[in-house]
Design an enzyme around this catalytic site. Structure first.
Site, PDB file in Angstrom:
ATOM      1  N   CYS A 104       0.896  -1.039   0.126  1.00  0.00           N
ATOM      2  CA  CYS A 104      -0.019  -0.039  -0.019  1.00  0.00           C
ATOM      3  C   CYS A 104       0.842   1.353  -0.112  1.00  0.00           C
ATOM      4  O   CYS A 104       1.472   1.585   1.153  1.00  0.00           O
ATOM      5  CB  CYS A 104      -1.009   0.020   1.235  1.00  0.00           C
ATOM      6  SG  CYS A 104      -1.855   1.519   1.457  1.00  0.00           S
ATOM      7  N   CYS A 107      -0.706   4.537   2.092  1.00  0.00           N
ATOM      8  CA  CYS A 107      -0.697   4.321   3.656  1.00  0.00           C
ATOM      9  C   CYS A 107      -0.420   2.929   4.207  1.00  0.00           C
ATOM     10  O   CYS A 107       0.710   2.705   4.209  1.00  0.00           O
ATOM     11  CB  CYS A 107      -2.227   4.487   4.303  1.00  0.00           C
ATOM     12  SG  CYS A 107      -3.644   3.817   3.230  1.00  0.00           S
ATOM     13  N   SER A 108      -1.357   2.108   4.685  1.00  0.00           N
ATOM     14  CA  SER A 108      -0.822   0.696   5.271  1.00  0.00           C
ATOM     15  C   SER A 108      -1.889  -0.376   5.006  1.00  0.00           C
ATOM     16  O   SER A 108      -1.899  -1.227   5.879  1.00  0.00           O
ATOM     17  CB  SER A 108      -0.538   1.202   6.742  1.00  0.00           C
ATOM     18  OG  SER A 108      -1.950   1.560   7.317  1.00  0.00           O
ATOM     19  N   CYS A 109      -2.952  -0.142   3.826  1.00  0.00           N
ATOM     20  CA  CYS A 109      -3.713  -1.434   3.805  1.00  0.00           C
ATOM     21  C   CYS A 109      -3.329  -2.511   3.792  1.00  0.00           C
ATOM     22  O   CYS A 109      -2.297  -2.856   3.021  1.00  0.00           O
ATOM     23  CB  CYS A 109      -4.461  -0.857   2.518  1.00  0.00           C
ATOM     24  SG  CYS A 109      -5.121   0.862   2.608  1.00  0.00           S
TER      25      CYS A 109
END
Lengths: 208, 218
Positions: A104, A107-109
């Site tokens: 991702c 962000c941090s998906c």
């Protein structure tokens, strides 16, 4: 955090979350017992062992594998894993010709119900910036050499789909049951930054 | 918006530092920040991400992941009036929150809530403009508000590999418009079409993009 000189600065994250938590509890917005329940859930109940069970089932049951690749969320829910950050799952099948890896960049998906919360490196700038640009170099740093003849597909989770890699079943595991196979499935093999353990490594791991 | 969070393709961040046997949380405050965020969240994911993307770039890079979450919570709770700046400084409540707050989630509802989740699939009246196999170009737009187009695909041409139907449109959600849906697609970009001579000949990047970000390639 424990530094005596810095412990009272506004920037101390432990103090900042303590203030927010205290205020939200005092105002009745959150229940303190629920905080413990959330932490317990993600520390002990939801993690990559869930995803490993999904992969192992797909390795032994061709019909399950078909459902998993066609309707990821529904097939994963058959094993009891569903919900937050895994509502709409897509499962990516590694083959002798194709290696998939998930990131991702924005962000941090990450697919929480099957893998738990992401490791620090997955959320950090080095991985997010580089794996879309030089995936083979990043994978090599992580110990995975992908042959040039194998296509590398990088999946950037920029929307609300979440991705799980279905790694290839290691050779030498014919006749193994699901539980033994699941023990070979690593977190990184389901992100695509690693491979499952080889059968000869499994014993060492179990004994560790 | 192209901001510091939009990291894909940047160089200079060094090797990927993986930690063996990494714990879920490295410090207790991180676990508290995570749980308070899950339980106190009165925002959509795009609103949450947009807040973090408003961090000053130097601060974004210099602080840890859960400090980003702290930034978001402080910004939201102060802006919403649920917490005042004085209360935050004192760490003590000066009074009840505004009326009409939803009840606190009790511990027995935590696991059912997490298991249920909250899918972003959304009804959509219009048929999809694009079909798998079609070539599409990503818009050059660089709005001042939240968007989910990574800079490295802006203006690039790729091939639709899947249509996923309607999803809530993140750009609108981040601005508090919660009822706008948009078709979502997966688009494949050959690495050489993103990075020129530095792209691997046998590499591709797949990106999930809303229809509003795409035009048919001519």
């Amino acid at each position: 955090m424990s530094s005596s000189s810095g412990s009272k600065t506004p920037g101390d994250p432990a103090l900042r979350i303590k203030a927010i938590e205290t205020l939200l509890v005092e105002k009745g917005i959150i229940d303190p017992a629920a905080i413990d329940e959330v932490i317990e859930t993600y520390q002990h109940r939801i993690g990559p062992r869930n995803g490993a069970r999904v992969v192992a089932r797909a390795w032994v049951d061709p019909e399950y594998r078909r459902r998993l690749l066609a309707e990821g969320s529904a097939a994963i829910a058959e094993l009891g894993f569903s919900g937050a950050q895994g509502e709409d799952m897509v499962v990516l099948e590694n083959t002798p010709e194709i290696h998939n890896v998930v990131v991702c960049t924005l962000c941090s998906c990450y697919p929480w119900p099957t893998l738990g919360l992401p490791p620090v490196w997955y959320k950090a700038a080095a991985y997010r910036s580089r794996v879309v640009l030089e995936p083979r170099a990043v994978l090599a740093e992580l110990g995975l050499q992908v042959p040039p003849t194998v296509e590398v597909r990088v999946w950037d989770s920029t929307a609300e789909l979440r991705y799980l890699v279905l790694p290839m079943r290691p050779p030498g595991t014919e006749g193994w049951d699901e539980a033994a196979l699941a023990a070979l499935v690593t977190r990184d093999s389901m992100i695509g930054t690693g491979l499952p353990l080889r059968p000869e490594a499994a014993g060492a791991r179990t004994g560790a | 918006m192209i901001g510091i969070h939009d990291l894909g393709g940047l160089r200079g961040f060094g090797p990927v530092a993986a930690e063996a046997d990494e714990p879920v949380f490295h410090e207790p405050w991180q676990a508290r920040a995570f749980a308070v965020n899950i339980l106190g969240g009165r925002w959509t994911a795009p609103e949450f991400r947009a807040s973090i993307e408003r961090m000053p770039p130097v601060e974004y890079l210099a602080t840890s992941y859960y400090e980003h979450w702290l930034h978001q919570m402080e910004e939201f709770f102060l802006a919403s009036g649920l917490i005042t700046a004085e209360e935050l400084a004192q760490g003590r409540s000066a009074g009840p929150p505004p009326a009409g707050q939803p009840p606190a989630i009790p511990p027995e509802r935590v696991v059912p809530m997490l298991r249920k989740g909250d899918s972003c699939r959304a009804p959509i009246a219009t048929p999809p403009r694009f079909a798998p196999g079609q070539r599409v170009v990503v818009t050059l737009d660089n709005p001042p508000t939240h968007s989910r187009v990574p800079a490295y695909v802006r203006g690039r041409t790729g091939t639709v590999t899947a249509g996923h139907g309607g999803f809530w449109f993140a750009d609108a959600q981040a601005q508090g418009i919660l009822d706008r849906s948009d078709h979502l697609y997966t688009v494949r970009f050959a690495a050489v079409d993103l990075w020129g001579r530095n792209g691997g000949a046998n590499d591709a990047v797949y990106v999930d993009l809303h229809e509003s970000y795409l035009e048919a390639a001519s």
